[in-house]
Design a protein around this motif. Structure first.
Motif, short mmCIF file in Angstrom:
data_model
loop_
_atom_site.label_atom_id
_atom_site.label_comp_id
_atom_site.label_asym_id
_atom_site.label_seq_id
_atom_site.Cartn_x
_atom_site.Cartn_y
_atom_site.Cartn_z
N ILE A 1 22.11 -1.52 -15.61
CA ILE A 1 21.27 -0.38 -15.95
C ILE A 1 22.20 0.73 -16.40
O ILE A 1 23.18 1.05 -15.71
CB ILE A 1 20.44 0.11 -14.74
CG1 ILE A 1 19.47 -0.98 -14.27
CG2 ILE A 1 19.68 1.38 -15.10
CD1 ILE A 1 18.72 -0.64 -13.00
N ALA A 2 21.93 1.31 -17.56
CA ALA A 2 22.78 2.37 -18.09
C ALA A 2 21.96 3.63 -18.30
O ALA A 2 20.76 3.57 -18.60
CB ALA A 2 23.41 1.94 -19.41
N ILE B 1 26.40 8.40 -19.13
CA ILE B 1 26.49 9.03 -17.81
C ILE B 1 26.96 8.01 -16.78
O ILE B 1 27.89 8.28 -16.02
CB ILE B 1 25.12 9.60 -17.39
CG1 ILE B 1 24.69 10.72 -18.35
CG2 ILE B 1 25.16 10.12 -15.96
CD1 ILE B 1 23.30 11.23 -18.13
N ALA B 2 26.30 6.85 -16.75
CA ALA B 2 26.65 5.84 -15.74
C ALA B 2 26.16 4.47 -16.18
O ALA B 2 25.18 4.35 -16.91
CB ALA B 2 26.00 6.19 -14.40
N ILE B 3 26.86 3.43 -15.71
CA ILE B 3 26.42 2.05 -15.88
C ILE B 3 26.48 1.40 -14.51
O ILE B 3 27.53 1.39 -13.86
CB ILE B 3 27.29 1.28 -16.88
CG1 ILE B 3 27.23 1.93 -18.26
CG2 ILE B 3 26.85 -0.19 -16.94
CD1 ILE B 3 28.13 1.31 -19.30
N PHE B 4 25.34 0.89 -14.06
CA PHE B 4 25.21 0.24 -12.76
C PHE B 4 25.12 -1.26 -12.97
O PHE B 4 24.35 -1.72 -13.80
CB PHE B 4 23.95 0.73 -12.04
CG PHE B 4 23.90 2.23 -11.86
CD1 PHE B 4 24.47 2.83 -10.76
CD2 PHE B 4 23.27 3.02 -12.81
CE1 PHE B 4 24.41 4.20 -10.59
CE2 PHE B 4 23.21 4.40 -12.66
CZ PHE B 4 23.78 4.99 -11.54
N HIS B 5 25.89 -2.04 -12.22
CA HIS B 5 25.87 -3.50 -12.31
C HIS B 5 25.08 -4.04 -11.13
O HIS B 5 25.35 -3.69 -9.98
CB HIS B 5 27.30 -4.06 -12.31
CG HIS B 5 28.08 -3.63 -13.51
ND1 HIS B 5 28.17 -4.39 -14.64
CD2 HIS B 5 28.79 -2.51 -13.77
CE1 HIS B 5 28.90 -3.76 -15.54
NE2 HIS B 5 29.29 -2.61 -15.02
N LEU B 6 24.11 -4.91 -11.42
CA LEU B 6 23.26 -5.48 -10.40
C LEU B 6 23.30 -7.00 -10.46
O LEU B 6 23.77 -7.57 -11.43
CB LEU B 6 21.81 -5.01 -10.58
CG LEU B 6 21.52 -3.55 -10.27
CD1 LEU B 6 21.83 -2.68 -11.46
CD2 LEU B 6 20.08 -3.38 -9.90
N GLU C 1 19.59 -4.15 -19.03
CA GLU C 1 19.90 -5.44 -19.64
C GLU C 1 19.48 -6.53 -18.66
O GLU C 1 19.90 -6.53 -17.51
CB GLU C 1 21.38 -5.57 -19.94
CG GLU C 1 21.75 -6.93 -20.49
CD GLU C 1 23.25 -7.13 -20.63
OE1 GLU C 1 23.63 -8.12 -21.28
OE2 GLU C 1 24.04 -6.35 -20.07
N LEU C 2 18.64 -7.46 -19.12
CA LEU C 2 18.17 -8.56 -18.28
C LEU C 2 18.98 -9.82 -18.54
O LEU C 2 19.71 -9.91 -19.52
CB LEU C 2 16.69 -8.81 -18.53
CG LEU C 2 15.72 -7.87 -17.80
CD1 LEU C 2 15.96 -6.42 -18.12
CD2 LEU C 2 14.30 -8.25 -18.06
#
Length: 157
Positions: free
Chosen positions: A89-90, A101-106, A132-133
């Motif tokens: 999620i960015a 601002i931020a990029i979260f890795h899930l 991104e899926l």
């Protein structure tokens, strides 16, 4: 060579070594130092793939008295299974000194595709959340935010 959102390859002639206490002055072309546009930053994240509307809910106040600490939450509709989950999620902005601002890795063990944070906003602008899926698709949501007292002030031209 430097690494980061934009990799820059430097030649020896681009570095000027000063005399004295090990002073190093780095000279870079103005284009390298320029802030990428919102669209350029998004293209860099998606690799140029199309954005789909929906599945992403961006929760940010539409009117802010102060841009120094803005609460933001991003929810993405996803079962979060091993086969079908949100990878990243960015969060991007239109006018801050940096577009990303931020990029979260899930991963599937995240349980649900939801992130929350506080950000700074330089001025009134558009904020974009992109997910991104695992199937390679990108989903987005945009919000216009009005900021009456700005934060992160630099040259915003």
């Amino acid at each position: 060579m430097m690494s980061g959102p934009t990799s820059i390859r430097l030649a020896r002639r681009d570095l000027i070594f000063g005399a004295g206490a090990g002073l190093v002055v780095l000279t870079l072309p103005r284009a390298v130092l320029a802030r990428p546009t919102l669209d350029d930053a998004i293209r860099g994240f998606t690799g140029g793939k199309a954005l789909n509307d929906g599945r992403v809910k961006l929760d940010i106040p539409p009117l802010l008295e102060n841009g120094n600490a803005v609460g933001v939450t991003i929810d993405v509709e996803s079962p979060m299974t091993a086969e079908d989950h949100v990878r990243r999620i960015a969060l991007f902005n239109e006018k801050n000194p940096q577009a990303d601002i931020a990029i979260f890795h899930l991963g599937p063990r995240s349980g649900r595709a939801r992130v929350s944070s506080r950000i700074r906003l330089a001025t009134s602008q558009t904020v974009v959340a992109i997910a991104e899926l695992t199937d390679g698709s990108f989903w987005s949501s945009r919000a216009s935010v009005i900021v009456t007292l700005a934060a992160c002030i630099e040259d915003l031209s």
